[in-house]
Write a protein that holds these residues in place. Structure first.
Motif, PDB file in Angstrom:
ATOM      1  N   ARG A 215       0.824  -1.224  -0.208  1.00 25.97           N
ATOM      2  CA  ARG A 215       0.020  -0.074   0.207  1.00 25.97           C
ATOM      3  C   ARG A 215       0.828   1.243  -0.110  1.00 25.97           C
ATOM      4  N   LYS A 216       0.500   2.201  -0.668  1.00 23.48           N
ATOM      5  CA  LYS A 216       1.287   3.423  -0.808  1.00 23.48           C
ATOM      6  C   LYS A 216       0.259   4.444  -0.882  1.00 23.48           C
ATOM      7  N   TYR A 221      -1.837  -2.127  -4.051  1.00 19.60           N
ATOM      8  CA  TYR A 221      -1.270  -2.948  -5.305  1.00 19.60           C
ATOM      9  C   TYR A 221      -1.048  -4.243  -4.963  1.00 19.60           C
TER      10      TYR A 221
END
Length: 537
Positions: A215-216, A221
Motif C-alpha cells: 500500500r502506498k 497494489y
C-alpha cells in the motif's frame, strides 16, 4: 496518552503499562466495592468505555484518567504502579500484544503463577517440536483450537459471501479470476499485475511467492505470480477482496496484515486469524455453500465411489484439490450434513527423495485440522516416521514412481489429480474403536513441480456417516479391496509408535522404540501395583 483511542501496535513497555493500568483500575474498584457503572457515572464517561479501560482494549487521555482516579480515590502514581512485573513480562514474551492484553488480564486475575509459567511452557513446546519459533508453532495451534471450537464452520463469513454475491452476481456458478480482478480494479481501485516475475530462478533458496500486497498512501497494489493456475489466481484475488469488506477492513486489520502468500513475517496471532478469515471467505466465494452442498449431496448419494465425480466438481468451480477438500471441512459440519468427526492433512514430498532407502524418505506434514480427536502429531522433523500405509503417503510414492518411469505426465495431474479412498483403523488401543474413511487427492506443486503434495480429508465411520455417505462400504473402489465386506487397513501414527510387528507390516521405516518404551512403563506400573496389593494383603 493524548487522546481516548483504541489499542493498536505498540512496543513491549507500552503494552506492559496498559495491562498494569487496567489491572490497577479493577483492583481499586473492587477494594472500594464499586460497580463499573458507579465509576463511569462519577468520572463522567460511558460504562462501555470504562469497561474497555479495565480490559486494556482502549487507552485514555490524561484528563480522562485523572477523572477516573478521582472517582476511585487513588493517585496517578498508584494507578501506574506495577505489581506484576515477572508475570507481565512472561506474557509479553509470547510476543502477541492481542493475546497478552485481552487474555493476560483475566489470567493474571485468576492465577498469576500460571500467567508466568504458561508462556514459558509454550516456548519450550515450540523448541521440542523442532519447528522454528513460537510464532511458527504456537500461533497455528491456537488457530486450530479456534477452528475446533467452532467445528470450522463460520456462518457469519458464509453470510458475508452471500451478501457479496448478491451485490456482484457472477456470470457462472461462481466468480472466476476475470470477474474478481475487475471488481478489485474498478470497485476498490487496485493496481494489479497478474503476470509478475518474482525471480524464482535467482532466489531458489527463498519461498516462492504466489502474491504480494502493498500500500502506498491510499492506493493498493497486488502482484500475482505469473506461473499460477487460473484457480490459484482466483483464490488470491478473492482473499484480497475479503480485506476490503467491512468484516476485515479496519484500522487494526491494516496494522495486522500479512503482505505475502505464502505467509512471511507473521508477527501476531491477529495476523494469522485475519489470514484465516480471508482464506475462508475466498474458498466460500469460489465454492458457494448452497451450490457445493447440492453437488456433494449428489456425490454422497452414489452407491459406489466414483473419482470422476470429484474431477467434475473441480472443473465446475475451477479449484484445486486442496481448495475443494478444505472447503469440505467447512461445510460438512454444518446443518445439512452434520459430519463433524473429520480431519484434514496435507503432506509434501520431494520426488527425488524417492530414490533414497525407505528409512531416509521424508514426508512433511504441512497442514493439519483435527475435529475428531485424532491428535495427529507433527513429528517427521524429530526423526519419527509417519506410517507409510497412509493413503496420503502411498499416493505420493506412487506418483513419484509414475513420473519417474514416464507412465504419467505432470501437466496431466493438474487437470486430473490422483484420487484414492481408503478405510483404515489405528492399531494402537486408543483409536481401535474408530474406523476412518479417508479421501486423498494428489498432484505436483504448480510453482515447484518436483514437490509432490497430497491432501486428505478423513471421516470417522459412525452410524450417521453411514446414512449420509452411501458408498462407505464400497469394496471394489475403496482400499482395501476384497469380497469379504468393508475391511480396514491397520495403521500406526508413526513407525516408532506402532504396535504392528515386521511380519504384520512390510512398510515399516523405523523400529517401534517409543511403543516398546510405553509398554515397558505399563508393565512396570502393573508390577508395582501387584507388589503393593501383595504386601498389603
Amino acid at each position: 496518552m493524548c487522546g481516548d483511542t483504541e489499542m493498536t501496535d505498540h512496543d513491549g513497555s507500552y503494552i506492559l503499562s496498559v495491562i498494569s493500568l487496567a489491572r490497577n483500575l479493577k483492583r481499586r474498584r473492587k477494594e472500594k466495592a464499586f460497580t463499573r457503572y458507579d465509576i463511569s457515572d462519577r468520572a463522567g464517561i460511558s460504562p462501555s468505555f470504562y469497561s474497555e479501560l479495565e480490559t486494556g482494549r482502549k487507552s485514555a487521555s490524561g484528563e480522562t484518567l485523572r477523572r477516573v482516579t478521582k472517582a476511585l480515590d487513588m493517585s496517578m502514581d498508584e494507578l501506574q504502579s506495577d505489581r506484576y512485573d515477572a508475570a507481565l513480562e512472561a506474557l509479553l514474551d509470547f510476543q502477541d500484544p492481542d493475546i497478552a492484553i485481552k487474555e493476560g488480564i483475566e489470567l493474571l486475575d485468576k492465577a498469576p503463577h500460571l500467567a508466568k509459567a504458561i508462556p514459558r511452557l509454550l516456548a519450550n513446546v515450540a523448541r521440542v517440536y523442532d519447528r522454528g519459533s513460537k510464532k511458527e508453532v504456537i500461533y497455528p495451534i491456537l488457530l486450530r483450537e479456534f477452528q475446533k471450537e467452532n467445528w470450522n464452520h463460520f456462518p457469519d463469513i458464509e453470510d458475508e459471501v452471500k451478501h457479496f454475491l448478491d451485490e456482484h452476481p457472477p456470470r457462472g456458478t461462481s466468480p472466476d479470476a476475470h470477474d474478481l480482478q475487475g471488481i478489485l480494479r474498478y470497485v476498490y481501485k487496485y493496481t494489479i499485475k497478474t503476470q509478475h516475475d518474482f525471480n524464482e530462478s535467482r532466489y531458489q533458496h527463498l519461498p516462492i511467492i504466489r502474491s504480494m500486497w502493498f500500500r502506498k498512501g491510499q492506493h493498493n497494489y497486488l502482484l500475482l505470480n505469473q506461473h499460477l493456475l487460473k484457480s490459484q489466481k482466483a483464490f488470491e484475488l478473492a482473499k484480497e477482496i475479503a480485506y476490503n469488506l467491512p468484516f476485515l477492513r479496519t484500522k487494526e486489520t491494516l496494522a495486522h496484515r500479512v503482505p505475502t502468500s505464502p505467509r512471511v513475517g507473521v508477527r501476531s496471532y491477529t495476523q494469522l486469524l485475519n489470514e484465516f478469515k480471508a482464506s475462508y471467505f475466498a474458498g466460500a466465494l469460489l465454492m458457494p455453500k448452497d451450490a457445493l452442498e447440492a453437488d456433494i449431496a449428489t456425490f454422497f448419494a452414489q452407491k459406489t465411489f466414483q473419482p470422476e465425480r470429484l474431477w467434475a466438481i473441480l472443473d465446475t468451480y475451477n479449484v484445486t484439490p486442496e481448495m475443494l477438500l478444505h472447503r469440505l471441512t467447512e461445510i460438512l459440519p454444518g446443518k445439512r450434513f452434520g459430519i463433524k468427526k473429520l480431519h484434514f492433512l496435507r503432506f509434501r514430498y520431494d520426488r527425488y527423495m524417492q530414490r533414497e532407502p525407505r528409512e531416509w524418505q521424508v514426508f512433511n506434514l504441512t497442514k493439519l485440522l483435527d475435529l475428531d480427536s485424532l491428535r495427529f502429531p507433527y513429528v517427521e522433523s524429530s526423526g519419527e516416521k509417519y506410517c507409510r500405509r497412509y493413503s496420503s503417503l502411498q499416493v505420493l510414492r506412487d506418483m513419484a514412481n509414475a513420473l519417474e518411469n514416464g507412465s504419467i505426465r505432470g501437466e496431466d495431474l493438474y487437470r486430473r489429480p490422483l484420487v484414492r479412498m481408503q478405510r483404515s483403523r489405528f492399531a494402537n488401543e486408543a483409536y481401535r474403536d474408530n474406523t476412518y474413511l479417508c479421501l486423498t487427492m494428489a498432484q505436483p506443486l504448480t510453482l515447484q513441480p518436483d514437490i509432490l503434495v497430497s491432501v486428505t480429508i478423513g471421516f470417522v465411520i459412525d452410524e450417521h456417516f453411514k446414512r449420509t455417505v452411501q458408498f462407505w462400504d464400497d469394496t471394489a473402489n475403496i482400499e482395501p479391496h476384497g469380497p469379504h465386506g468393508p475391511n480396514a487397513i491397520e495403521l500406526g501414527h508413526t513407525c516408532q509408535r506402532c504396535p504392528l510387528s515386521h511380519d504384520q507390516c512390510a512398510d515399516r521405516a523405523a523400529e517401534a522404540v517409543i511403543f516398546r518404551e510405553e509398554e515397558r512403563n505399563k508393565e512396570m506400573a502393573q508390577l508395582m501395583s501387584a507388589t503393593e496389593r501383595e504386601l498389603l494383603g
